[in-house]
Design a protein around this motif. Structure first.
Motif, PDB file in Angstrom:
ATOM      1  N   SER A  57       0.112  -3.232 -13.498  1.00 30.44           N
ATOM      2  CA  SER A  57       0.146  -3.804 -14.849  1.00 30.44           C
ATOM      3  C   SER A  57       0.084  -2.755 -15.956  1.00 30.44           C
ATOM      4  CB  SER A  57      -0.980  -4.825 -15.022  1.00 30.44           C
ATOM      5  OG  SER A  57      -0.747  -5.933 -14.195  1.00 30.44           O
ATOM      6  N   GLN A  81       2.368  -6.363 -21.789  1.00 26.49           N
ATOM      7  CA  GLN A  81       1.174  -6.108 -22.576  1.00 26.49           C
ATOM      8  C   GLN A  81       0.087  -7.130 -22.252  1.00 26.49           C
ATOM      9  OE1 GLN A  81       1.990  -6.038 -26.755  1.00 26.49           O
ATOM     10  NE2 GLN A  81       0.997  -4.058 -27.007  1.00 26.49           N
ATOM     11  N   GLN A  82       0.480  -8.397 -22.116  1.00 25.01           N
ATOM     12  CA  GLN A  82      -0.495  -9.435 -21.772  1.00 25.01           C
ATOM     13  C   GLN A  82      -1.062  -9.216 -20.373  1.00 25.01           C
ATOM     14  OE1 GLN A  82       1.713 -13.034 -22.362  1.00 25.01           O
ATOM     15  NE2 GLN A  82       1.057 -13.267 -24.490  1.00 25.01           N
ATOM     16  N   LEU A  83      -0.217  -8.845 -19.434  1.00 27.31           N
ATOM     17  CA  LEU A  83      -0.695  -8.604 -18.070  1.00 27.31           C
ATOM     18  C   LEU A  83      -1.595  -7.376 -18.003  1.00 27.31           C
ATOM     19  CD1 LEU A  83       2.452  -9.387 -15.904  1.00 27.31           C
ATOM     20  CD2 LEU A  83       0.378 -10.743 -16.118  1.00 27.31           C
ATOM     21  N   SER A 116      -3.594  -6.367 -20.265  1.00 24.08           N
ATOM     22  CA  SER A 116      -4.893  -6.635 -20.880  1.00 24.08           C
ATOM     23  C   SER A 116      -5.828  -7.430 -19.968  1.00 24.08           C
ATOM     24  CB  SER A 116      -4.707  -7.375 -22.211  1.00 24.08           C
ATOM     25  OG  SER A 116      -4.209  -8.681 -21.970  1.00 24.08           O
ATOM     26  N   VAL A 117      -5.302  -8.032 -18.928  1.00 29.37           N
ATOM     27  CA  VAL A 117      -6.151  -8.806 -18.008  1.00 29.37           C
ATOM     28  C   VAL A 117      -6.163  -8.181 -16.614  1.00 29.37           C
ATOM     29  CG1 VAL A 117      -5.961 -11.001 -19.241  1.00 29.37           C
ATOM     30  CG2 VAL A 117      -4.273 -10.423 -17.512  1.00 29.37           C
ATOM     31  N   TRP A 118      -6.086  -6.858 -16.552  1.00 29.16           N
ATOM     32  CA  TRP A 118      -6.099  -6.167 -15.272  1.00 29.16           C
ATOM     33  C   TRP A 118      -7.352  -6.491 -14.479  1.00 29.16           C
ATOM     34  CZ3 TRP A 118     -10.134  -3.086 -14.046  1.00 29.16           C
ATOM     35  CH2 TRP A 118     -10.944  -2.653 -15.094  1.00 29.16           C
ATOM     36  N   ALA A 176       6.133  -7.815 -24.263  1.00 27.02           N
ATOM     37  CA  ALA A 176       5.011  -8.704 -24.577  1.00 27.02           C
ATOM     38  C   ALA A 176       4.337  -9.201 -23.296  1.00 27.02           C
ATOM     39  CB  ALA A 176       5.490  -9.887 -25.412  1.00 27.02           C
ATOM     40  N   THR A 177       5.142  -9.549 -22.312  1.00 22.87           N
ATOM     41  CA  THR A 177       4.583 -10.001 -21.039  1.00 22.87           C
ATOM     42  C   THR A 177       3.798  -8.885 -20.369  1.00 22.87           C
ATOM     43  OG1 THR A 177       6.407 -11.554 -20.749  1.00 22.87           O
ATOM     44  CG2 THR A 177       5.148 -10.972 -18.786  1.00 22.87           C
TER      45      THR A 177
END
Length: 105
Positions: A45, A68-70, A72-74, A65-66
């Motif tokens: 990610s 970046q979102q993934l 942030s939730v590593w 964007a996808t």
């Protein structure tokens, strides 16, 4: 000749034991695959976008964007990997306990 009832014959117990061991091996495989996938997502990610940029691969705004979102939730992926591997270890313990018990138990 009497019809054998469930639990009275050694063949029924053996079939149930084989089925239980088969299900436990299937669960072990599933938890192992899930843990490996979550571990791969944990690593990939935050690394994916810089690696693609170095290779000259063009990414759309939606892809960025996808990613970046993934990224942030590593920690969710890491937690999933830890829990999957813990479930695999619990399954191994249950399998060993099941195989170590005598067939009459």
């Amino acid at each position: 000749m009497a019809i054998p009832r469930f639990g009275q014959s050694g063949a029924w117990r053996r079939a149930a034991r084989i089925a239980t061991v088969g299900v436990q091996f299937g669960m072990l495989l599933g938890f192992g695959v899930a843990g490996t996938v979550f571990f791969g997502l944990t690593i990939a990610s935050p690394v994916a976008v810089p690696a693609a940029a170095r290779q000259g691969i063009e990414l759309s705004a939606a892809d960025l964007a996808t990613a970046q979102q993934l990224a942030s939730v590593w920690w969710l992926f890491a937690l999933g990997a830890v829990l999957s591997f813990a479930a695999a270890l619990a399954t191994i313990g249950s399998l060993i306990q099941h195989l170590a018990s005598s067939p009459g138990e």
